[in-house]
Write a protein that holds these residues in place. Structure first.
Motif, PDB file in Angstrom:
ATOM      1  N   HIS A  42       0.835  -1.206   0.000  1.00  0.00           N
ATOM      2  CA  HIS A  42       0.000   0.000   0.000  1.00  0.00           C
ATOM      3  C   HIS A  42       0.870   1.256   0.000  1.00  0.00           C
ATOM      4  N   VAL A  43       1.881   1.279   0.848  1.00  0.00           N
ATOM      5  CA  VAL A  43       2.775   2.443   0.938  1.00  0.00           C
ATOM      6  C   VAL A  43       3.564   2.618  -0.354  1.00  0.00           C
ATOM      7  N   LEU A  44       4.025   1.511  -0.915  1.00  0.00           N
ATOM      8  CA  LEU A  44       4.844   1.568  -2.123  1.00  0.00           C
ATOM      9  C   LEU A  44       4.007   1.701  -3.397  1.00  0.00           C
ATOM     10  N   GLU A  45       2.672   1.575  -3.239  1.00  0.00           N
ATOM     11  CA  GLU A  45       1.741   1.694  -4.368  1.00  0.00           C
ATOM     12  C   GLU A  45       2.035   0.673  -5.457  1.00  0.00           C
ATOM     13  N   ILE A  46       2.198  -0.571  -5.015  1.00  0.00           N
ATOM     14  CA  ILE A  46       2.436  -1.679  -5.937  1.00  0.00           C
ATOM     15  C   ILE A  46       1.586  -2.866  -5.490  1.00  0.00           C
ATOM     16  N   ARG A  48       0.917  -6.544  -4.071  1.00  0.00           N
ATOM     17  CA  ARG A  48       1.694  -7.304  -3.075  1.00  0.00           C
ATOM     18  C   ARG A  48       2.684  -8.262  -3.741  1.00  0.00           C
ATOM     19  N   GLU A  61       8.925   6.573   2.945  1.00  0.00           N
ATOM     20  CA  GLU A  61       8.093   5.375   2.814  1.00  0.00           C
ATOM     21  C   GLU A  61       8.190   4.515   4.066  1.00  0.00           C
ATOM     22  N   ARG A  64       6.083   6.083   6.849  1.00  0.00           N
ATOM     23  CA  ARG A  64       4.651   5.812   6.662  1.00  0.00           C
ATOM     24  C   ARG A  64       4.325   4.367   6.987  1.00  0.00           C
ATOM     25  N   LEU A  82      -6.039   0.446   4.900  1.00  0.00           N
ATOM     26  CA  LEU A  82      -5.925   0.458   3.437  1.00  0.00           C
ATOM     27  C   LEU A  82      -7.003   1.320   2.798  1.00  0.00           C
ATOM     28  N   GLU A  91     -13.223  -3.955  -5.066  1.00  0.00           N
ATOM     29  CA  GLU A  91     -12.532  -3.266  -3.971  1.00  0.00           C
ATOM     30  C   GLU A  91     -13.529  -2.257  -3.423  1.00  0.00           C
TER      31      GLU A  91
END
Length: 287
Positions: A42-46, A48, A61, A64, A82, A91
């Motif tokens: 979520h933090v890295l915006e990728i 999993r 990062e 956060r 999230l 979602e």
């Protein structure tokens, strides 16, 4: 190339994940490694699944990520951190004041989806986020899907989630009201419900006790105070041959099918188990 990408002081993702998983495990979080990975993604915006391809985090990062892990260690629900909850192919927006949809409810939704013909009229009672209703709208060609909810807070999430689904009709109403959806009497092909069903006084995890609304969790002394009127309403709304499916507590594996049989207006009463083999929902067909 961003000069930060080769900075030797950037913390390793692997070490950050290991530390986070240990912190969450110490706090009693049931799935510490999974939660740590989802928060990092979520933090890295990728996705999993791409975490293995990322070697390091930027300092901001990491800050956060560390803050989110600390909140999860305080048993703030992962989905609240999230901002969304996954349900089947959707979602959904979630937060304090609305019940977080559970994976086991996907089984009830899937059962209903398999029985929804093109042009059908479907009803989702105690809709909450709209998980069941929106899955029906997303995965079938139902003409109309009515999503019923009484909580003002839950309704705000339901309306937000339903915005992209033109077949969904959001209805503010109480499922214990026998006059609810009276104009649909005898016209409904499918009625599904995930009601509050935990018997009062049953111990629940901190995420549930402190964040899920009690009115969406507890169903009276025996856990059946909402299920009984829902069955009565289903008998009124369903057309002949229409299907009903109701989720229930694992202590209700015999009770809910028995109520459906005792009503006298249903046939093909069937008990269903969840992923763990526990009684989870009951289904029937209107005579």
């Amino acid at each position: 190339m961003d000069p930060d990408d080769e900075h030797p002081s950037r913390p390793l993702v692997s070490k950050a994940l290991a530390a986070a998983a240990a912190e969450l495990a110490a706090a009693g979080v049931p799935s510490p490694r999974v939660d740590a990975e989802l928060l990092a993604a979520h933090v890295l915006e990728i996705p999993r699944g791409r975490l293995l391809l990322i070697e390091a985090m930027r300092p901001e990062e990491l800050r956060r990520f560390t803050a989110l892990v600390a909140e999860r260690a305080r048993r703030i629900p992962l989905q609240h951190l999230l901002g969304t909850a996954a349900f089947r192919h959707l979602e959904l927006s979630v937060g304090d004041g609305v019940f977080i949809p559970r994976p086991e409810t996907e089984l009830l939704a899937g059962w209903g989806i398999d029985r929804t013909a093109p042009g059908a009229v479907a009803v989702d009672l105690c809709s909450g986020t709209g998980a069941i209703a929106l899955s029906l709208a997303d995965e079938t060609k139902a003409a109309e899907v009515y999503a019923v909810e009484r909580s003002p807070i839950a309704l705000s999430y339901l309306r937000r989630n339903a915005a992209g689904f033109p077949s969904v009709r959001v209805v503010e109403g109480d499922v214990t009201d026998p006059a609810l959806l009276a104009d649909l009497a005898g016209r409904v092909d499918l009625l599904l419900c995930n009601p509050p069903y935990v018997p009062d006084g049953t111990p629940v995890p901190p995420e549930v006790a402190d964040h899920d609304p009690a009115e969406a969790v507890f169903g009276g002394a025996d856990g059946l105070s909402v299920i009984r009127p829902v069955i009565e309403l289903a008998a009124s709304l369903l057309k002949s041959g229409g299907h009903v499916g109701i989720e229930h507590d694992d202590v209700h594996g015999s009770a809910v099918p028995a109520i459906l049989r005792a009503d006298g207006r249903f046939t093909e009463v069937t008990a269903h188990e969840d992923f763990t083999g526990r009684p989870r929902f009951a289904t029937a067909r209107r005579t």
